[in-house]
Design a protein around this motif. Structure first.
Motif, short mmCIF file in Angstrom:
data_model
loop_
_atom_site.label_atom_id
_atom_site.label_comp_id
_atom_site.label_asym_id
_atom_site.label_seq_id
_atom_site.Cartn_x
_atom_site.Cartn_y
_atom_site.Cartn_z
N ASP A 1 0.84 -1.20 0.00
CA ASP A 1 0.00 0.00 0.00
C ASP A 1 0.88 1.25 0.00
OD1 ASP A 1 -2.52 -1.43 0.30
OD2 ASP A 1 -1.74 -1.95 2.28
N HIS A 2 0.65 2.14 -0.97
CA HIS A 2 1.39 3.39 -1.08
C HIS A 2 0.40 4.54 -0.96
CE1 HIS A 2 5.07 1.40 -2.31
NE2 HIS A 2 4.34 0.67 -3.14
N HIS A 3 0.47 5.24 0.15
CA HIS A 3 -0.40 6.39 0.38
C HIS A 3 0.44 7.53 0.94
CE1 HIS A 3 -3.92 3.89 -0.22
NE2 HIS A 3 -3.46 3.05 0.69
N TRP A 4 -0.07 8.74 0.82
CA TRP A 4 0.59 9.88 1.44
C TRP A 4 0.38 9.78 2.96
CZ3 TRP A 4 3.82 12.81 -1.15
CH2 TRP A 4 3.72 12.86 -2.54
N ALA A 5 1.46 9.73 3.68
CA ALA A 5 1.41 9.49 5.12
C ALA A 5 0.67 10.57 5.90
CB ALA A 5 2.84 9.35 5.68
N PHE A 6 0.70 11.80 5.43
CA PHE A 6 0.12 12.91 6.19
C PHE A 6 -1.32 13.23 5.80
CE2 PHE A 6 4.70 13.45 6.49
CZ PHE A 6 4.84 13.52 7.87
N LEU A 7 -1.90 12.44 4.90
CA LEU A 7 -3.31 12.60 4.58
C LEU A 7 -4.14 11.63 5.41
CD1 LEU A 7 -3.35 12.83 0.67
CD2 LEU A 7 -3.46 14.70 2.32
N THR A 8 -5.37 11.99 5.70
CA THR A 8 -6.27 11.08 6.40
C THR A 8 -6.88 10.11 5.39
OG1 THR A 8 -8.22 12.47 6.11
CG2 THR A 8 -6.86 12.89 8.08
N ALA A 9 -7.56 9.10 5.89
CA ALA A 9 -8.25 8.15 5.01
C ALA A 9 -9.28 8.89 4.16
CB ALA A 9 -8.91 7.05 5.83
N ARG A 10 -10.02 9.80 4.76
CA ARG A 10 -11.04 10.58 4.04
C ARG A 10 -10.39 11.43 2.95
NH1 ARG A 10 -15.89 11.64 5.74
NH2 ARG A 10 -15.33 11.33 7.92
N GLU A 11 -9.30 12.10 3.27
CA GLU A 11 -8.62 12.95 2.28
C GLU A 11 -8.06 12.11 1.13
OE1 GLU A 11 -7.07 16.50 5.28
OE2 GLU A 11 -5.84 14.70 4.99
N THR A 12 -7.56 10.93 1.43
CA THR A 12 -6.99 10.06 0.39
C THR A 12 -8.07 9.66 -0.61
OG1 THR A 12 -5.33 9.21 1.94
CG2 THR A 12 -5.77 7.88 0.00
N ILE A 13 -9.22 9.21 -0.12
CA ILE A 13 -10.30 8.81 -1.02
C ILE A 13 -10.89 10.04 -1.72
CG2 ILE A 13 -12.60 7.76 -1.15
CD1 ILE A 13 -11.71 5.78 0.97
N SER A 14 -10.96 11.17 -1.04
CA SER A 14 -11.47 12.41 -1.64
C SER A 14 -10.60 12.85 -2.82
CB SER A 14 -11.54 13.53 -0.61
OG SER A 14 -12.54 13.27 0.33
N HIS A 15 -9.28 12.77 -2.65
CA HIS A 15 -8.39 13.15 -3.75
C HIS A 15 -8.56 12.22 -4.94
CE1 HIS A 15 -6.45 16.50 -1.88
NE2 HIS A 15 -6.00 15.80 -0.87
N ALA A 16 -8.73 10.94 -4.69
CA ALA A 16 -8.97 9.99 -5.79
C ALA A 16 -10.28 10.34 -6.50
CB ALA A 16 -9.00 8.56 -5.26
N ALA A 17 -11.31 10.68 -5.74
CA ALA A 17 -12.59 11.06 -6.33
C ALA A 17 -12.44 12.33 -7.17
CB ALA A 17 -13.64 11.26 -5.24
N ASP A 18 -11.68 13.30 -6.67
CA ASP A 18 -11.47 14.53 -7.42
C ASP A 18 -10.75 14.28 -8.74
OD1 ASP A 18 -12.71 16.12 -5.52
OD2 ASP A 18 -10.82 16.66 -4.51
N LEU A 19 -9.82 13.33 -8.73
CA LEU A 19 -9.06 13.03 -9.95
C LEU A 19 -9.85 12.24 -10.98
CD1 LEU A 19 -5.58 12.13 -8.40
CD2 LEU A 19 -6.12 14.12 -9.84
N PHE A 20 -10.70 11.32 -10.52
CA PHE A 20 -11.32 10.38 -11.44
C PHE A 20 -12.81 10.59 -11.69
CE2 PHE A 20 -7.47 8.28 -10.09
CZ PHE A 20 -6.97 7.85 -11.30
N LEU A 21 -13.47 11.35 -10.85
CA LEU A 21 -14.92 11.57 -11.02
C LEU A 21 -15.17 13.02 -11.41
CD1 LEU A 21 -16.15 9.55 -7.90
CD2 LEU A 21 -15.88 8.75 -10.26
N VAL A 22 -14.66 13.41 -12.55
CA VAL A 22 -14.67 14.82 -12.94
C VAL A 22 -16.05 15.36 -13.28
CG1 VAL A 22 -12.28 14.85 -13.69
CG2 VAL A 22 -14.04 14.18 -15.30
N GLY A 23 -17.00 14.52 -13.62
CA GLY A 23 -18.32 14.99 -14.00
C GLY A 23 -19.27 15.22 -12.84
#
Length: 135
Positions: A5-27
């Motif tokens: 598992d490779h995640h940014w250590a200083f992000l929370t679980a919520r922030e990690t999934i939120s960033h993925a959503a921002d990148l991939f769910l553009v509509g």
């Protein structure tokens, strides 16, 4: 989803999934993304640790099982039809491995997703039911 598992250590679980959503769910609007993120955290069993930083070797954060579920959540928030998992249970104790495999089975049935994974874990005896999944 990789074996490690490779995640940014200083992000929370919520922030990690939120960033993925921002990148991939553009509509989608931010409100719609927020609902999907909260739903994914719930489905992953990460609600109680949603605001805990991921952590790394230098400071404590999520457990190994939580990080593995976070990786799955990041992959699933993208809403792919096909997901390749590289030994999703490696490095986990038996109960966590069983929980993850049960979760993968449930997602494959509910969301009609196909999971492909190699596994050297002989305790996984039940194959996933993918007969109803459609791409």
């Amino acid at each position: 989803v990789t074996q490690v598992d490779h995640h940014w250590a200083f992000l929370t679980a919520r922030e990690t999934i939120s960033h993925a959503a921002d990148l991939f769910l553009v509509g989608l609007t931010n409100a719609e993304k927020s609902v999907l993120v909260d739903d994914m955290l719930s489905k992953m069993g990460l609600t109680v640790c949603a605001d805990v930083k991921v952590g790394n070797a230098f400071f404590a954060g999520l457990s190994g099982g939580q990080k593995r579920r976070l990786s799955l959540g990041v992959a699933l928030i993208k809403q792919p039809s096909l997901i390749f998992l590289d030994e999703p249970t490696s490095g986990l104790y038996a109960a966590a491995a069983a929980h993850i495999m049960d979760f993968i089975s449930q997602v494959s049935e509910r969301a009609k997703r196909i999971f492909i994974y190699p596994s050297s874990n002989r305790s996984i005896r039940r194959p996933l039911s993918l007969t109803r999944a459609r791409c």
